[in-house]
Design an enzyme around this catalytic site. Structure first.
Site, mmCIF file in Angstrom:
data_model
loop_
_atom_site.group_PDB
_atom_site.id
_atom_site.type_symbol
_atom_site.label_atom_id
_atom_site.label_comp_id
_atom_site.label_asym_id
_atom_site.label_seq_id
_atom_site.Cartn_x
_atom_site.Cartn_y
_atom_site.Cartn_z
ATOM 1 N N THR A 1 0.831 -1.212 0.000
ATOM 2 C CA THR A 1 0.000 0.000 0.000
ATOM 3 C C THR A 1 0.864 1.260 0.000
ATOM 4 O O THR A 1 2.059 1.223 0.286
ATOM 5 C CB THR A 1 -0.934 0.023 1.220
ATOM 6 N N ASP A 2 0.229 2.373 -0.326
ATOM 7 C CA ASP A 2 0.917 3.660 -0.326
ATOM 8 C C ASP A 2 0.523 4.447 0.923
ATOM 9 O O ASP A 2 -0.129 3.915 1.822
ATOM 10 C CB ASP A 2 0.622 4.430 -1.617
ATOM 11 N N MET A 3 0.869 5.702 0.969
ATOM 12 C CA MET A 3 0.587 6.547 2.133
ATOM 13 C C MET A 3 -0.911 6.744 2.373
ATOM 14 O O MET A 3 -1.317 7.141 3.454
ATOM 15 C CB MET A 3 1.262 7.916 1.980
ATOM 16 N N MET A 4 -1.727 6.470 1.368
ATOM 17 C CA MET A 4 -3.177 6.611 1.524
ATOM 18 C C MET A 4 -3.817 5.311 2.023
ATOM 19 O O MET A 4 -5.018 5.239 2.205
ATOM 20 C CB MET A 4 -3.809 7.030 0.193
ATOM 21 N N VAL B 1 -3.951 2.484 0.354
ATOM 22 C CA VAL B 1 -4.530 1.704 -0.742
ATOM 23 C C VAL B 1 -3.401 1.040 -1.521
ATOM 24 O O VAL B 1 -2.242 1.453 -1.455
ATOM 25 C CB VAL B 1 -5.399 2.575 -1.686
#
Length: 173
Positions: free
Chosen positions: A14-17, A19
């Site tokens: 996942t990324d910083m969001m 997702v």
């Protein structure tokens, strides 16, 4: 014929969001294509790499519609969209796991029950729930090349049995 390959989103994907990072879908697709070949009884490692070939991505068209989040379960649905002598185009779609109907076959294969060489003869074929829409929808074009020279080869000539099988199951729009 469709192959449903389960995925579970790991934190590192996942990324910083929170997702799935967009490029990680390509890894899910790669795993699903290998799973698809295995379901046909055509091992990528043994039959393609073992014979001195590789199958790189030639082109990809991908549409991101909605995300998967850390900890969520999903399914990559793979089918053959085009069967060309020098390229294969796979349709690969990601769905939430709950969009695949209950009672699905343990092997995840959906297709013609009379199809030889698949487990599709199972009485409980996986089906998408009514109204299910893909979170990610992609057309992935691959080719076959010689490992040492990266020279493209004809799938029809080099792997005629796989080419013939794809001709039987292709789902061109």
């Amino acid at each position: 014929m469709h192959r449903h390959t389960p995925i579970k989103v790991r934190y590192g994907e996942t990324d910083m969001m929170g997702v799935v990072y967009h490029a990680n879908y390509l890894l899910y697709f790669e795993d699903a294509r290998i799973d698809f070949l295995d379901a046909l009884g055509f091992s990528y490692a043994e039959r393609i790499e073992g014979a001195g070939y590789m199958s790189p991505i030639h082109d990809i068209e991908i549409h991101y519609k909605a995300p998967l989040h850390y900890g969520e379960a999903g399914v990559v649905r793979t089918s053959v969209a085009k069967n060309l002598p020098m390229r294969t185009v796979y349709r690969q779609q990601v769905y939430r796991a709950e969009d695949v109907s209950e009672g699905e076959a343990a092997d995840g294969i959906e297709g013609d029950p009379g199809t030889e060489g698949t487990a599709a003869a199972s009485c409980h074929e996986p089906q998408l729930r009514e109204g299910a829409t893909p979170l990610v929808d992609a057309l992935v074009t691959v080719c076959v090349v010689e490992r040492d020279t990266f020279k493209p080869v004809s799938l029809r000539r080099t792997f005629s049995d796989l080419y013939a099988k794809y001709a039987e199951i292709v789902e061109e729009d």
